[in-house]
Design an enzyme around this catalytic site. Sequence first.
Site, PDB file in Angstrom:
ATOM      1  N   ARG A 100      -1.293   4.308 -28.368  1.00  0.00           N
ATOM      2  CA  ARG A 100      -1.787   5.653 -28.045  1.00  0.00           C
ATOM      3  C   ARG A 100      -3.027   5.639 -27.151  1.00  0.00           C
ATOM      4  O   ARG A 100      -3.804   6.577 -27.131  1.00  0.00           O
ATOM      5  CB  ARG A 100      -2.064   6.465 -29.320  1.00  0.00           C
ATOM      6  CG  ARG A 100      -0.809   6.785 -30.123  1.00  0.00           C
ATOM      7  CD  ARG A 100      -1.073   7.907 -31.118  1.00  0.00           C
ATOM      8  NE  ARG A 100       0.153   8.310 -31.766  1.00  0.00           N
ATOM      9  CZ  ARG A 100       0.569   7.859 -32.940  1.00  0.00           C
ATOM     10  NH1 ARG A 100      -0.166   6.956 -33.582  1.00  0.00           N
ATOM     11  NH2 ARG A 100       1.685   8.288 -33.466  1.00  0.00           N
ATOM     12  N   ASN A 136      -2.733  12.791  -0.251  1.00  0.00           N
ATOM     13  CA  ASN A 136      -1.312  12.488  -0.058  1.00  0.00           C
ATOM     14  C   ASN A 136      -0.861  12.704   1.386  1.00  0.00           C
ATOM     15  O   ASN A 136       0.351  12.787   1.645  1.00  0.00           O
ATOM     16  CB  ASN A 136      -0.455  13.343  -0.992  1.00  0.00           C
ATOM     17  CG  ASN A 136      -0.585  12.910  -2.440  1.00  0.00           C
ATOM     18  OD1 ASN A 136      -0.536  11.730  -2.751  1.00  0.00           O
ATOM     19  ND2 ASN A 136      -0.784  13.877  -3.326  1.00  0.00           N
ATOM     20  N   GLU A 158      -5.479  16.589  -9.750  1.00  0.00           N
ATOM     21  CA  GLU A 158      -4.747  16.957  -8.542  1.00  0.00           C
ATOM     22  C   GLU A 158      -4.152  18.361  -8.614  1.00  0.00           C
ATOM     23  O   GLU A 158      -2.955  18.573  -8.373  1.00  0.00           O
ATOM     24  CB  GLU A 158      -3.645  15.926  -8.238  1.00  0.00           C
ATOM     25  CG  GLU A 158      -3.161  15.983  -6.790  1.00  0.00           C
ATOM     26  CD  GLU A 158      -2.131  14.916  -6.457  1.00  0.00           C
ATOM     27  OE1 GLU A 158      -1.027  15.289  -6.029  1.00  0.00           O
ATOM     28  OE2 GLU A 158      -2.429  13.727  -6.628  1.00  0.00           O
ATOM     29  N   HIS A 200       7.118   8.597   0.991  1.00  0.00           N
ATOM     30  CA  HIS A 200       7.823   8.325  -0.256  1.00  0.00           C
ATOM     31  C   HIS A 200       9.327   8.499  -0.085  1.00  0.00           C
ATOM     32  O   HIS A 200      10.129   7.753  -0.663  1.00  0.00           O
ATOM     33  CB  HIS A 200       7.316   9.241  -1.366  1.00  0.00           C
ATOM     34  CG  HIS A 200       5.987   8.836  -1.908  1.00  0.00           C
ATOM     35  ND1 HIS A 200       5.281   9.611  -2.815  1.00  0.00           N
ATOM     36  CD2 HIS A 200       5.219   7.744  -1.694  1.00  0.00           C
ATOM     37  CE1 HIS A 200       4.148   8.999  -3.120  1.00  0.00           C
ATOM     38  NE2 HIS A 200       4.092   7.871  -2.450  1.00  0.00           N
ATOM     39  N   HIS A 226       2.308  11.055   2.612  1.00  0.00           N
ATOM     40  CA  HIS A 226       3.049  10.497   1.490  1.00  0.00           C
ATOM     41  C   HIS A 226       4.368  11.210   1.218  1.00  0.00           C
ATOM     42  O   HIS A 226       5.291  10.601   0.692  1.00  0.00           O
ATOM     43  CB  HIS A 226       2.173  10.518   0.230  1.00  0.00           C
ATOM     44  CG  HIS A 226       1.093   9.478   0.236  1.00  0.00           C
ATOM     45  ND1 HIS A 226       0.132   9.422   1.222  1.00  0.00           N
ATOM     46  CD2 HIS A 226       0.817   8.449  -0.614  1.00  0.00           C
ATOM     47  CE1 HIS A 226      -0.690   8.410   0.967  1.00  0.00           C
ATOM     48  NE2 HIS A 226      -0.293   7.801  -0.124  1.00  0.00           N
ATOM     49  N   GLU A 264      -3.965   3.125   4.397  1.00  0.00           N
ATOM     50  CA  GLU A 264      -4.705   3.977   3.463  1.00  0.00           C
ATOM     51  C   GLU A 264      -6.176   4.087   3.863  1.00  0.00           C
ATOM     52  O   GLU A 264      -6.832   5.073   3.541  1.00  0.00           O
ATOM     53  CB  GLU A 264      -4.579   3.437   2.043  1.00  0.00           C
ATOM     54  CG  GLU A 264      -3.166   3.460   1.467  1.00  0.00           C
ATOM     55  CD  GLU A 264      -2.728   4.837   0.972  1.00  0.00           C
ATOM     56  OE1 GLU A 264      -3.489   5.810   1.153  1.00  0.00           O
ATOM     57  OE2 GLU A 264      -1.622   4.924   0.419  1.00  0.00           O
ATOM     58  N   LYS A 290     -12.909   8.656  -2.048  1.00  0.00           N
ATOM     59  CA  LYS A 290     -11.959   8.981  -3.105  1.00  0.00           C
ATOM     60  C   LYS A 290     -12.677   9.404  -4.378  1.00  0.00           C
ATOM     61  O   LYS A 290     -12.232  10.309  -5.084  1.00  0.00           O
ATOM     62  CB  LYS A 290     -11.027   7.813  -3.394  1.00  0.00           C
ATOM     63  CG  LYS A 290      -9.953   8.195  -4.423  1.00  0.00           C
ATOM     64  CD  LYS A 290      -8.739   7.333  -4.378  1.00  0.00           C
ATOM     65  CE  LYS A 290      -7.642   7.914  -5.270  1.00  0.00           C
ATOM     66  NZ  LYS A 290      -6.436   7.091  -5.298  1.00  0.00           N
ATOM     67  N   HIS A 315       4.847   0.148   1.123  1.00  0.00           N
ATOM     68  CA  HIS A 315       4.295   1.483   0.859  1.00  0.00           C
ATOM     69  C   HIS A 315       3.362   1.928   1.991  1.00  0.00           C
ATOM     70  O   HIS A 315       3.478   3.045   2.506  1.00  0.00           O
ATOM     71  CB  HIS A 315       3.545   1.494  -0.471  1.00  0.00           C
ATOM     72  CG  HIS A 315       2.781   2.760  -0.716  1.00  0.00           C
ATOM     73  ND1 HIS A 315       3.392   3.975  -0.934  1.00  0.00           N
ATOM     74  CD2 HIS A 315       1.445   3.005  -0.753  1.00  0.00           C
ATOM     75  CE1 HIS A 315       2.477   4.915  -1.101  1.00  0.00           C
ATOM     76  NE2 HIS A 315       1.290   4.358  -1.001  1.00  0.00           N
ATOM     77  N   LYS A 362      -4.672   7.540 -11.486  1.00  0.00           N
ATOM     78  CA  LYS A 362      -3.233   7.801 -11.408  1.00  0.00           C
ATOM     79  C   LYS A 362      -2.486   6.532 -11.800  1.00  0.00           C
ATOM     80  O   LYS A 362      -2.683   5.479 -11.193  1.00  0.00           O
ATOM     81  CB  LYS A 362      -2.827   8.211  -9.994  1.00  0.00           C
ATOM     82  CG  LYS A 362      -3.039   9.656  -9.647  1.00  0.00           C
ATOM     83  CD  LYS A 362      -2.408   9.906  -8.298  1.00  0.00           C
ATOM     84  CE  LYS A 362      -2.546  11.348  -7.874  1.00  0.00           C
ATOM     85  NZ  LYS A 362      -1.917  11.575  -6.556  1.00  0.00           N
ATOM     86  N   ARG A 390      -7.444  17.229  -4.269  1.00  0.00           N
ATOM     87  CA  ARG A 390      -6.996  15.840  -4.355  1.00  0.00           C
ATOM     88  C   ARG A 390      -5.636  15.642  -3.692  1.00  0.00           C
ATOM     89  O   ARG A 390      -5.304  14.536  -3.249  1.00  0.00           O
ATOM     90  CB  ARG A 390      -6.955  15.379  -5.813  1.00  0.00           C
ATOM     91  CG  ARG A 390      -6.641  13.888  -5.956  1.00  0.00           C
ATOM     92  CD  ARG A 390      -6.849  13.362  -7.362  1.00  0.00           C
ATOM     93  NE  ARG A 390      -6.505  11.945  -7.420  1.00  0.00           N
ATOM     94  CZ  ARG A 390      -6.637  11.171  -8.495  1.00  0.00           C
ATOM     95  NH1 ARG A 390      -7.131  11.687  -9.615  1.00  0.00           N
ATOM     96  NH2 ARG A 390      -6.293   9.911  -8.458  1.00  0.00           N
TER      97      ARG A 390
END
Length: 370
Positions: free
Chosen positions: A125, A248, A240, A255, A251, A189, A230, A269, A147, A244
């Site tokens: 947990r 992306n 996000e 993606h 992306h 990036e 960042k 990537h 993330k 934020r």
Amino acid sequence: MTQIDHRVPVALGERAYDILIGPRLLDGAGAILAQRFPGRRYGIVTDETVAAAQLPRLVASLDAAGLGHDAIVLPAGEASKSYARLEQVIEGLLAARLERGDMVIALGGGVIGDLAGFAAAVTRRGMDFVQMPTTLLAQVDSSVGGKTGINSPHGKNLVGAFHQPRLVLADLSALDTLDRRQFAAGYAEVAKYGLIDDAEFFDWLDAHLEEIFAGGPARGEAVARCCAHKARVVIEDEKETGVRALLNLGHTFGHALEKDTGYSDRLLHGEGVAIGMVLAHRFSARLGLAPGQDAGRGAAHLRRAGLPTTLADIPGRLGSTEALMAAIAQDKKVQRGALTFILTRGIGQAFIARDIDPQAVAGFLEEERR
């Protein structure tokens, strides 16, 4: 004495943490961890490539500090961000009898950071974890901000959790082991931060590109400036729900291209992000939002870095436009079926564009395929 060139704080109240940047930090990691988190045992999650190059350094430093540890070594590559590998990591942490108060170390690139962080988020947990990114992409982007997650057959990063690390150790010397292609993929990036909202940084990158690739002082400064950027965004919008999403840029297209190429070495990537950023600028120009010369300047800079910038640069045959649009429809920024893109009014002027017409996107992609 461990040399720390830059310290970037991520001020999230009780969950605040530091990003430490410097040479050979893996060799001093044990001493740093023993001082900051005394009495812990560590589960190291890494991949076969990093295990050969960097794991011995980390293990030696943990041993020297008297810290107990177990390692879980996975196959390298995007395919490891899967349900099967997540189960392997969780069961490995449990088999090692790591307790909730112990810590997970993510030693590797973005794949390992995302996967190990997600495993830490759900094992017992929730366990604390430390990011030790060994690729440029991970150091400037994926290791910061919490993330974590894995891929689904439906798309990239669709299963995961926000789970902030307790510390990020960015060892600049680890970057010396990367080949040119991997380093360039990470550089996409880096360039992203200038293209989003910092034209001055983009100009600085344009002037220092060769030094960054050669490993001069500009490399560490670039990593620190990206991390600081960042961190500011994460502090303002951790989950996000607003600004934020600007991180992306490129992306959504990228993606979809990664999914179409099977998350394989056909398209790394960062390479997908590079093409995606150029497409975002070109689509913005097509919509009359941005000057075409800015799209051309951004593409020229990425080409100087050795990155692909067009669909034709992807080896092999791409799937249909319909298949790409189906992947775009699964993007995490989609709200009630409406497409959301990060578009731009020029270099350093990205913005969130909602309710984008899917037919306009499909028509644009058809043009770009010719």
